[in-house]
Design an enzyme around this catalytic site. Structure first.
Site, PDB file in Angstrom:
ATOM      1  N   CYS A 113       4.106 -22.875  19.220  1.00 29.06           N
ATOM      2  CA  CYS A 113       2.898 -22.652  18.411  1.00 29.06           C
ATOM      3  C   CYS A 113       2.463 -21.189  18.319  1.00 29.06           C
ATOM      4  O   CYS A 113       1.570 -20.875  17.528  1.00 29.06           O
ATOM      5  CB  CYS A 113       1.764 -23.513  18.948  1.00 29.06           C
ATOM      6  SG  CYS A 113       2.133 -25.290  18.913  1.00 29.06           S
ATOM      7  N   HIS A 244      -4.390 -20.153  16.488  1.00 32.50           N
ATOM      8  CA  HIS A 244      -3.571 -21.356  16.324  1.00 32.50           C
ATOM      9  C   HIS A 244      -4.484 -22.573  16.352  1.00 32.50           C
ATOM     10  O   HIS A 244      -5.347 -22.703  17.215  1.00 32.50           O
ATOM     11  CB  HIS A 244      -2.538 -21.430  17.447  1.00 32.50           C
ATOM     12  CG  HIS A 244      -1.959 -22.792  17.671  1.00 32.50           C
ATOM     13  ND1 HIS A 244      -1.369 -23.517  16.658  1.00 32.50           N
ATOM     14  CD2 HIS A 244      -1.901 -23.567  18.780  1.00 32.50           C
ATOM     15  CE1 HIS A 244      -0.961 -24.678  17.141  1.00 32.50           C
ATOM     16  NE2 HIS A 244      -1.272 -24.738  18.420  1.00 32.50           N
ATOM     17  N   ASN A 273      -2.988 -30.267  14.262  1.00 33.77           N
ATOM     18  CA  ASN A 273      -2.117 -29.257  14.856  1.00 33.77           C
ATOM     19  C   ASN A 273      -0.721 -29.354  14.245  1.00 33.77           C
ATOM     20  O   ASN A 273       0.046 -30.258  14.569  1.00 33.77           O
ATOM     21  CB  ASN A 273      -2.058 -29.461  16.374  1.00 33.77           C
ATOM     22  CG  ASN A 273      -1.189 -28.420  17.079  1.00 33.77           C
ATOM     23  OD1 ASN A 273      -0.516 -27.620  16.441  1.00 33.77           O
ATOM     24  ND2 ASN A 273      -1.203 -28.447  18.400  1.00 33.77           N
TER      25      ASN A 273
END
Length: 316
Positions: A113, A244, A273
């Site tokens: 990520c 993120h 996500n």
């Protein structure tokens, strides 16, 4: 030489999964997902949608918004840990599907990520080393739903399928490079909890949520402050905090600790996500919303499994 973000694009899985479905499958009461994560829905890949198809869609949108001839793209960096194939690379697939120039250099990176941040730094460095590269394409793309146990309350509420892309331009000939571009970066590793988020070959994603939360709170603020200091900025000078997109509750907590509660930009509530794609998707949404206008001091930040922590200071 300084770089500028010339265009952005995103593509999300076409199947929208509501919270109640996750809650029923995970054996949790209604409202549990929103309370714990701030997420209202997630996007799952529909029939025929793959990591490469979503990546292509996002890339085409970014190129169209940038208004460039794709044959002028000299560098493609893809961030993914869920490519269709073990190999060849996703970047090579995009090179073929976009009909890019034979001279265009392409590669994949896998930093989970935080990969999009690493890609930005790599592209900045490569374009500085070779000024003949006028345009570069960065794409983060993941189809994670095949690797999710829908009954697992530690993973099912969070993850989503999607792709985000940006076109980077070396436009130092067009603008004073002292006024914009990538100002600094900072990265650090803490591998003491290497196994806390993992996906064994042929298995599903496993996540120790509390460990991840503690590491993010412990490590990420320091990395961010280092990057801000290296940029020659003060904490108060930052205009936009774009991290993120993992968990809205966590992001709001981090922003509050940094004194950036009113500077936080998020998309996680509706996008969930999307892994390596999340920063690219958020950049796209922020540009569409008029948040990333010229002259803004922006901090991008993220945490990747393993664990890697990164922050990039960028002036639009």
């Amino acid at each position: 030489m300084s770089i500028a973000i010339l265009g952005a694009g995103k593509a999300l899985g076409s199947v929208v999964q509501p919270n109640w479905e996750v809650e029923d499958l995970a054996g949790q009461p209604r409202g549990w997902v929103l309370e714990k994560t701030g997420i209202t829905q997630r996007h799952l890949a529909g029939p025929g949608e793959t990591t490469s198809s979503l990546a292509l869609d996002a890339a085409q949108k970014a190129i169209e918004q940038a208004g460039i001839d794709r044959r002028e793209i000299g560098l493609v960096v893809c961030c993914t840990f869920a490519n269709d194939y073990l190999f060849p690379s996703l970047a090579a697939r995009l090179h073929r599907d976009l009909a890019l120039s034979p001279e265009c250099f392409v590669l994949d990176i896998q930093q989970n990520c935080s990969g999009f941040l690493a890609a930005l730094v790599m592209v900045n460095d490569r374009m500085n080393a070779d000024p003949s590269i006028k345009y570069a394409l960065i794409v983060g793309a993941e189809v994670l739903s095949p690797f999710i146990d829908p009954t697992d309350q530690n993973t099912a509420p969070f993850f989503s399928d999607g792709a985000g892309a940006v076109v980077i331009h070396n436009d130092s000939e067009d603008r004073d490079s002292s006024e914009y571009g990538l100002r600094s970066s900072a990265f650090t590793m803490d591998t003491s909890s290497y196994e806390a988020v993992r996906c064994l070959r042929g298995r599903v994603i496993e996540q120790a949520g509390l460990v991840t939360w503690k590491l993010a709170v412990k490590r990420l603020p320091g990395v961010i402050r280092t990057a801000v200091e290296r940029a020659g900025w003060t904490i108060d000078e930052v205009d936009v905090f774009l991290p993120h997109q993992a968990n809205l509750v966590l992001l709001e907590f981090l922003a509050s600790r940094l004194g950036w509660k009113d500077k936080l930009y998020t998309t996680v509530a509706t996008n969930a996500n999307t892994g390596s794609a999340s920063v690219g998707c958020a950049i796209n949404d922020a540009m569409e919303a008029g948040v990333l206008v010229p002259g803004k001091k922006v901090v991008l930040a993220g945490i990747g499994a393993g664990f890697s922590f990164g922050a990039v200071c960028f002036e639009t």
